[in-house]
Design a protein around this motif. Structure first.
Motif, PDB file in Angstrom:
ATOM      1  N   THR A   8       4.293   2.157   9.972  1.00 22.43           N
ATOM      2  CA  THR A   8       3.603   3.211   9.244  1.00 22.43           C
ATOM      3  C   THR A   8       4.419   4.491   9.231  1.00 22.43           C
ATOM      4  O   THR A   8       4.601   5.125   8.201  1.00 22.43           O
ATOM      5  CB  THR A   8       2.245   3.482   9.913  1.00 22.43           C
ATOM      6  N   PHE A  11       7.363   4.221   6.843  1.00 21.80           N
ATOM      7  CA  PHE A  11       6.973   4.383   5.447  1.00 21.80           C
ATOM      8  C   PHE A  11       6.657   5.838   5.127  1.00 21.80           C
ATOM      9  O   PHE A  11       7.052   6.370   4.101  1.00 21.80           O
ATOM     10  CB  PHE A  11       5.760   3.514   5.122  1.00 21.80           C
ATOM     11  N   ALA A  12       5.946   6.468   6.062  1.00 22.76           N
ATOM     12  CA  ALA A  12       5.544   7.854   5.841  1.00 22.76           C
ATOM     13  C   ALA A  12       6.779   8.741   5.733  1.00 22.76           C
ATOM     14  O   ALA A  12       6.863   9.619   4.881  1.00 22.76           O
ATOM     15  CB  ALA A  12       4.626   8.321   6.971  1.00 22.76           C
ATOM     16  N   ALA A  15       8.490   8.261   2.435  1.00 18.33           N
ATOM     17  CA  ALA A  15       7.755   8.821   1.312  1.00 18.33           C
ATOM     18  C   ALA A  15       7.723  10.342   1.334  1.00 18.33           C
ATOM     19  O   ALA A  15       7.474  10.981   0.319  1.00 18.33           O
ATOM     20  CB  ALA A  15       6.335   8.278   1.308  1.00 18.33           C
ATOM     21  N   VAL A  19       6.900  13.575  -1.761  1.00 12.30           N
ATOM     22  CA  VAL A  19       5.640  14.319  -1.805  1.00 12.30           C
ATOM     23  C   VAL A  19       5.849  15.673  -2.487  1.00 12.30           C
ATOM     24  O   VAL A  19       6.796  16.385  -2.201  1.00 12.30           O
ATOM     25  CB  VAL A  19       5.091  14.523  -0.375  1.00 12.30           C
ATOM     26  N   PHE A  20       4.981  15.964  -3.427  1.00 13.15           N
ATOM     27  CA  PHE A  20       5.086  17.291  -4.032  1.00 13.15           C
ATOM     28  C   PHE A  20       3.764  18.030  -3.855  1.00 13.15           C
ATOM     29  O   PHE A  20       2.705  17.421  -3.763  1.00 13.15           O
ATOM     30  CB  PHE A  20       5.461  17.213  -5.509  1.00 13.15           C
ATOM     31  N   ILE A  86      -7.270   7.901  -9.714  1.00 15.71           N
ATOM     32  CA  ILE A  86      -6.607   8.669  -8.657  1.00 15.71           C
ATOM     33  C   ILE A  86      -5.116   8.875  -8.972  1.00 15.71           C
ATOM     34  O   ILE A  86      -4.608   9.997  -8.889  1.00 15.71           O
ATOM     35  CB  ILE A  86      -6.838   8.022  -7.283  1.00 15.71           C
ATOM     36  N   PRO A  87      -4.381   7.794  -9.361  1.00 16.41           N
ATOM     37  CA  PRO A  87      -2.986   8.034  -9.761  1.00 16.41           C
ATOM     38  C   PRO A  87      -2.862   9.036 -10.916  1.00 16.41           C
ATOM     39  O   PRO A  87      -1.957   9.865 -10.914  1.00 16.41           O
ATOM     40  CB  PRO A  87      -2.498   6.647 -10.197  1.00 16.41           C
ATOM     41  N   MET A  90      -3.189  12.428  -9.337  1.00 18.05           N
ATOM     42  CA  MET A  90      -2.099  12.791  -8.435  1.00 18.05           C
ATOM     43  C   MET A  90      -0.801  13.019  -9.188  1.00 18.05           C
ATOM     44  O   MET A  90       0.020  13.824  -8.779  1.00 18.05           O
ATOM     45  CB  MET A  90      -1.924  11.718  -7.367  1.00 18.05           C
ATOM     46  N   GLU A 109      -9.901  12.888   2.485  1.00 18.98           N
ATOM     47  CA  GLU A 109      -8.567  13.021   3.106  1.00 18.98           C
ATOM     48  C   GLU A 109      -7.476  12.987   2.047  1.00 18.98           C
ATOM     49  O   GLU A 109      -6.367  13.446   2.263  1.00 18.98           O
ATOM     50  CB  GLU A 109      -8.321  11.864   4.084  1.00 18.98           C
ATOM     51  N   GLN A 110      -7.778  12.382   0.920  1.00 23.38           N
ATOM     52  CA  GLN A 110      -6.775  12.181  -0.125  1.00 23.38           C
ATOM     53  C   GLN A 110      -6.882  13.176  -1.270  1.00 23.38           C
ATOM     54  O   GLN A 110      -5.906  13.474  -1.934  1.00 23.38           O
ATOM     55  CB  GLN A 110      -6.913  10.766  -0.706  1.00 23.38           C
ATOM     56  N   LYS A 224      -5.311  17.234  -3.744  1.00 21.73           N
ATOM     57  CA  LYS A 224      -5.422  17.754  -2.384  1.00 21.73           C
ATOM     58  C   LYS A 224      -4.647  19.075  -2.269  1.00 21.73           C
ATOM     59  O   LYS A 224      -3.500  19.164  -2.701  1.00 21.73           O
ATOM     60  CB  LYS A 224      -4.840  16.732  -1.411  1.00 21.73           C
TER      61      LYS A 224
ATOM     62  N   PRO B   2      -1.003  14.146  -0.563  1.00 22.64           N
ATOM     63  CA  PRO B   2      -1.074  14.039   0.903  1.00 22.64           C
ATOM     64  C   PRO B   2      -0.032  13.059   1.421  1.00 22.64           C
ATOM     65  O   PRO B   2       0.449  12.218   0.687  1.00 22.64           O
ATOM     66  CB  PRO B   2      -2.479  13.495   1.149  1.00 22.64           C
ATOM     67  N   LEU B   4       1.733   9.968   3.180  1.00 20.66           N
ATOM     68  CA  LEU B   4       1.409   8.546   3.203  1.00 20.66           C
ATOM     69  C   LEU B   4       1.044   8.128   4.618  1.00 20.66           C
ATOM     70  O   LEU B   4       1.657   8.569   5.578  1.00 20.66           O
ATOM     71  CB  LEU B   4       2.608   7.724   2.743  1.00 20.66           C
TER      72      LEU B   4
END
Lengths: 274, 232
Positions: A8, A11-12, A15, A19-20, A86-87, A90, A109-110, A224, B2, B4
């Motif tokens: 996890t 991956f985070a 990514a 993130v923008f 959602i996509p 975002m 949270e998202q 968010k 947010p 991932l």
């Protein structure tokens, strides 16, 4: 599960570069001169395509129009599906979603939720022949639902023996019930009533089970961290309520001005996490 | 956007959903594959019978299946066909997992059309004189088929059959539209509850790849082996 955690984290980290930050939506809308709203296309009377005019309209579409009007820009209602919404938000293809999205802490949270513009109970429309009186009578039965609905997990919890089948849209779930593939379908009470009325007299008789599964708030959904825009939406909602426009909108689509004659028992602009 | 975070997807709330979705995907694939191969073989054989109307019937079936998207076939099987079935049969199917049942039927019927074409082209690639020569040196009809024609035909058709196998595997994801709780369906459920679109779909992408990549490797392997041994 330490392995999972490492995976996890990897991956985070990968990514993180992509993130923008979401900011300045309000300025973008003003500069562009249009507010792009993601709405539903098959949910009468909230967001649906009018058969005559082929234009999307409804309670949520009018709420978007009200926001656009307050900004002095044009409103553009863009029909989205439950999997794309959602996509779309975002990636900035829509500014805001008004698509019957019920609040949940996990979802929050998202994305960010505005205050509530709709508070309503959720329950079942069932075939009369099943003779269900309470929620518990449906345990062990086959029940239908529409995809993208948060109810699925909740029903599994309350009716552990039931098997749940999720269809693309609520009308498809209704047809499946008429064909006896499921004995009941879950949804917000108003939507269920609308389906029942639209189906008319033909087909197997149905009834609404008054025993509710839950009551939920729905509100605008923004990216968010888009606090400025969310606060603005809250301000608009509060004004709509105090000027009586919110009540008038409800009357037009769901209340005395509509074929449904529902009673409004919530206030627009109330906190969403109640 | 947010950060991932994959941990919710592997949590006790959602991981079982993915696992059961994968199980259903594998069931659809296995049953869909077996039945489409069987039906495909039957179609090829029927088309081989020297009686014209039968050939036309098979050709009509193949065109019907191939010219309508699988998605539409799924809707026809699930919402349309049961209306024509007798009431008792319909009720019985509804008591079972009607979604998976009709999904398997739709997947099998659809892919059988392609498979029968693959097999037929494999057969047609064998010159007729080979059959005649086999008969001339004393093979029976069955013997000539068993030892001369079919082994070559099978080898000819194998790459196409493996690629069709891949298509069947991926095609199972469409069954979600009629409510079959397979992998894609579960991913969408998790997505709608958590709004973690990217995380959910990257996980199932990897799961699908874990199924398709070995199939593709197998296809390459078989194709190479077939080439070196064939002198045709």
């Amino acid at each position: 599960m330490p392995k999972v955690r490492i995976l996890t984290a990897t991956f985070a980290a990968l990514a993180a570069g992509t993130v923008f930050a979401a900011a300045g939506t309000l300025d973008d809308i003003k500069a562009r001169g249009t507010l792009v709203c993601g709405v539903l296309g098959t949910s009468q009377p909230y967001g649906f395509i009018n058969q005559q005019t082929k234009v999307v309209e409804g309670y949520e579409v009018d709420l978007c129009n009200a926001v656009a009007e307050s900004l002095g820009v044009k409103a553009e209602a863009k029909v989205t599906s439950s999997e794309a919404r959602i996509p779309e938000l975002m990636q900035g293809r829509v500014d805001v979603l008004a698509a019957l999205i019920s609040y949940s802490p996990q979802r929050a949270e998202q994305v960010d939720f505005s205050n509530s513009y709709l508070r309503e109970g959720f329950g079942f429309l069932v075939l009369k022949e099943v003779e269900a009186k309470r929620l518990a009578d449906l345990d062990g039965k086959r029940l239908g639902i529409n995809k993208g609905n948060f109810l699925e997990a909740l029903i599994k919890q309350k009716l552990p023996q039931a098997s749940i089948v999720a269809y693309e849209e609520q009308p498809a779930a209704f047809v499946a019930m008429q064909q006896g593939k499921v004995v009941g379908i879950a949804g917000r009470f108003s939507s269920l009533r609308v389906l029942q009325l639209r189906a008319g007299e033909g087909g197997r008789p149905t009834e609404i089970l008054d025993d509710p599964i839950t009551t939920q708030n729905a509100g605008f959904v923004v990216r968010k961290g888009d606090t400025e825009f969310r606060d603005y939406l809250n301000k608009v909602l509060a004004e709509l309520e105090s000027s009586g426009k919110a009540a008038a909108l409800y009357d037009k689509w769901l209340g005395s001005g509509s074929t449904y004659k529902f009673e409004r028992n919530f206030k627009v602009g109330a906190p969403i996490d109640e | 956007m947010p950060k991932l975070d994959f941990s919710p997807i592997f949590s006790a709330d959602y991981f079982p959903l993915l696992a059961s979705g994968l199980k259903m995907t594998l069931l659809l694939f296995a049953a869909g594959w077996v039945f489409s191969m069987l039906l495909g073989m039957v179609l090829t054989l029927v088309r081989g019978i020297p009686f014209r109307p039968l050939g036309w019937l098979v050709a009509a079936y193949v065109e019907y299946q191939r010219n309508i998207p699988l998605l539409v076939h799924l809707f026809i099987w699930y919402f349309g066909v049961p209306q024509a079935l007798p009431h008792w049969l319909n009720d019985w199917i509804n008591q079972q997992n009607a979604e998976a049942f009709f999904a398997i039927v739709a997947i099998a019927c659809y892919n059988a059309a392609y498979i029968s074409e693959d097999m037929r082209s494999g057969l047609r690639a064998i010159p007729r004189v080979q059959f005649e020569a086999a008969r001339a040196i004393g093979f029976t009809f069955v013997g000539a088929m068993r030892w001369i024609i079919l082994p070559q035909a099978f080898r000819n058709a194998l790459p196409a059959l493996i690629s069709q196998t891949l298509i069947i595997f991926k095609g199972t994801s469409l069954a979600a539209v009629i409510g079959v709780a397979e992998l894609t369906y579960q991913a969408r459920l998790i997505e709608s509850e958590t709004f973690r679109v990217f995380e959910t779909f990257s996980v199932i992408t990897i799961v699908y790849l874990a199924g398709t990549l070995p199939l593709m490797a197998l296809g390459h392997h078989v194709e190479r082996r077939g080439k070196t041994r064939s002198r045709a």
